[in-house]
Design an enzyme around this catalytic site. Structure first.
Site, short mmCIF file in Angstrom:
data_model
loop_
_atom_site.label_atom_id
_atom_site.label_comp_id
_atom_site.label_asym_id
_atom_site.label_seq_id
_atom_site.Cartn_x
_atom_site.Cartn_y
_atom_site.Cartn_z
CG HIS A 167 65.93 28.14 -26.66
ND1 HIS A 167 65.06 27.60 -27.31
CD2 HIS A 167 67.05 27.72 -26.53
CE1 HIS A 167 65.88 26.67 -27.96
NE2 HIS A 167 66.87 26.69 -27.70
CB CYS A 168 66.37 24.86 -21.54
SG CYS A 168 67.44 24.00 -20.49
N PRO A 169 69.23 25.52 -23.61
CG PRO A 169 71.28 26.74 -22.91
CD PRO A 169 69.95 26.75 -22.77
N GLY A 172 67.91 21.65 -25.52
CA GLY A 172 67.89 22.03 -26.93
C GLY A 172 66.41 22.20 -27.28
CD GLN A 173 61.85 22.14 -28.15
OE1 GLN A 173 61.68 23.14 -29.06
NE2 GLN A 173 61.36 21.12 -29.07
#
Length: 428
Positions: A167-169, A172-173
């Site tokens: 999950h890549c902040p 945002g996805q």
């Protein structure tokens, strides 16, 4: 009012444009990423590329530097949008457990009314075949499904994602099967953009040095924005450049970030590795499958499946709650029957009193035997009425729990009719 899937979505995602765009719960970090890309590009075009328009022959060749910077920035932002605003490969969660035989664990009691039933649990894992080898997949109690191979549940988005990478902040996805290709293109394109801005800023410093035969420090003092851009791109390259190299390694060995951090490929055969060329072909040349979720579809109401308690009642299981209701009804019927019998007893006593008064007025009793029989009959009727009322009041034995309230009411009514018939025979 009918609702759509995205309106009742149980995950933590955020939807825009009526469910056409889906983002993660941390989508508010996306504007920060946009600023980190667009602001340096704008500064570069204003303070660097604008001064290089006429520095090359032919005279207007320098415009290409600005055009490349603008087009490259727009391309990176589009790839970022495709990475963030699409379904990463979410597996629709089930509304009920899978149709498989669960294990009943007696050590986990579950209350149903005033009763305890064994806990209903599914096996935590099961074996499936992948490329001729057995792979263990886990059961997700949140989504109520057995996860496919390489699938994992994202605790941030609260969804099971196919070929879950991480999950890549910054975008945002979640990064999964359907957007990993765009994520790698975004990271690698950002790396190239940083290299391009750094190189053109250094070129402008070199041009300033050649014009007036200045030193490096003098040229840097004349163009502070170029120095800031070079420092910014140098720092960014350590992150996006290192991330690009790491994912090139993952693609070449057909791993995910999640698998690599869990050391799943260490000291064991990677059953998903098909060779470096085939692995790159799988990521970049394979047609993407359509999303398994139609977020704009209308929600279909499902018929609730009978619970275990309802099934037990249908097959003759525990019926104590129903019996308790029947017994309450029976008590009401018994009260009515008792009242009815008391009223009949009162009527009988009045009739017998009136008959005795008439007989005493007309004549004295000349038949002692007849009087005795009549008295015995009346006493017998009263005795049978009291016996019947006693039987009705008595609590039913455990074996009589199966009798319905209608049968008890019928018996009470029959006893009342017998009393009336006896009274009629007496006074015929």
């Amino acid at each position: 009012m009918e609702k759509r899937v995205y309106e009742v979505w149980k995950g933590s995602n955020k939807f825009f444009l009526g469910g056409r765009l889906i983002f993660g719960p941390d989508a508010r970090s996306l504007p920060v990423t946009l600023l980190l890309i667009s602001v340096p590009s704008i500064i570069f075009c204003i303070f660097v590329a604008r001064h290089l328009r006429h520095r090359f022959s032919p005279y207007n060749a320098g415009y290409a530097i600005m055009v490349v910077a603008v087009v490259f920035t727009i391309y990176v932002l589009i790839i970022l949008f495709l990475t963030s605003a699409r379904d990463p490969g979410i597996i629709p969660r089930n509304s009920r457990p899978p149709e498989e035989e669960p294990h009943h664990d007696s050590s986990v009691p579950a209350q149903a009314g005033n009763r305890h039933t064994p806990g209903r649990q599914f096996p935590r894992t099961k074996e499936v075949m992948v490329n001729g080898m057995q792979v263990r997949v886990k059961y997700c109690s949140t989504c109520m499904l057995y996860r496919p191979p390489r699938c994992s549940h994202c605790s941030i988005c609260n969804n099971c994602v196919e070929r879950f990478d991480h999950h890549c902040p910054w975008v945002g996805q979640c990064i999964g099967l359907r957007n990993y290709r765009f994520f790698f293109m975004f990271v690698s394109s950002t790396t190239l953009l940083c290299i391009y801005v750094f190189s053109m800023s250094a070129l402008y410093i070199k041009v300033l040095m050649d014009d007036n035969h200045r030193t490096v420090w003098e040229a840097m003092k004349e163009s502070p924005p170029s120095v800031v851009l070079m420092a910014y791109c140098f720092i960014a390259l350590w992150f996006v450049g290192g991330l690009t190299g790491f994912h090139l390694y993952l693609i070449g060995t057909n791993q995910t970030t999640y698998e690599n951090f869990r050391h799943r490929a260490d000291n064991r055969i990677n059953i998903f590795d098909r060779g470096c060329p085939s692995n790159f072909d799988e990521i970049f040349c394979t047609k993407l499958n359509p999303s398994k979720n139609n977020f704009r579809a209308l929600v279909q109401e499902e018929v609730p499946r009978p619970t275990e308690e309802a099934k037990a009642e249908d097959v003759g299981g525990d019926t104590h709650p129903k019996i308790e209701v029947d017994l309450e009804n029976c008590q009401d019927l018994l009260k009515i029957s008792e009242q009815h019998n008391i009223e009949e007893g009162i009527d009988l006593s009045k009739i017998s009193q009136r008959q005795n008064d008439e007989e005493n007025d007309s004549r004295e009793s000349t038949d002692p035997l007849r009087s005795t029989l009549e008295a015995d009959s009346i006493m017998g009727i009263n005795h049978r009425a009291s016996v019947n009322m006693t039987m009705i009041r008595s609590d039913p034995e455990p074996s009589s729990y199966g009798n319905s309230s209608s049968e008890i009411a019928a018996d009470s009514h029959t006893n009342s009719r017998v009393i009336i018939k006896e009274a009629g025979r007496l006074f015929e």
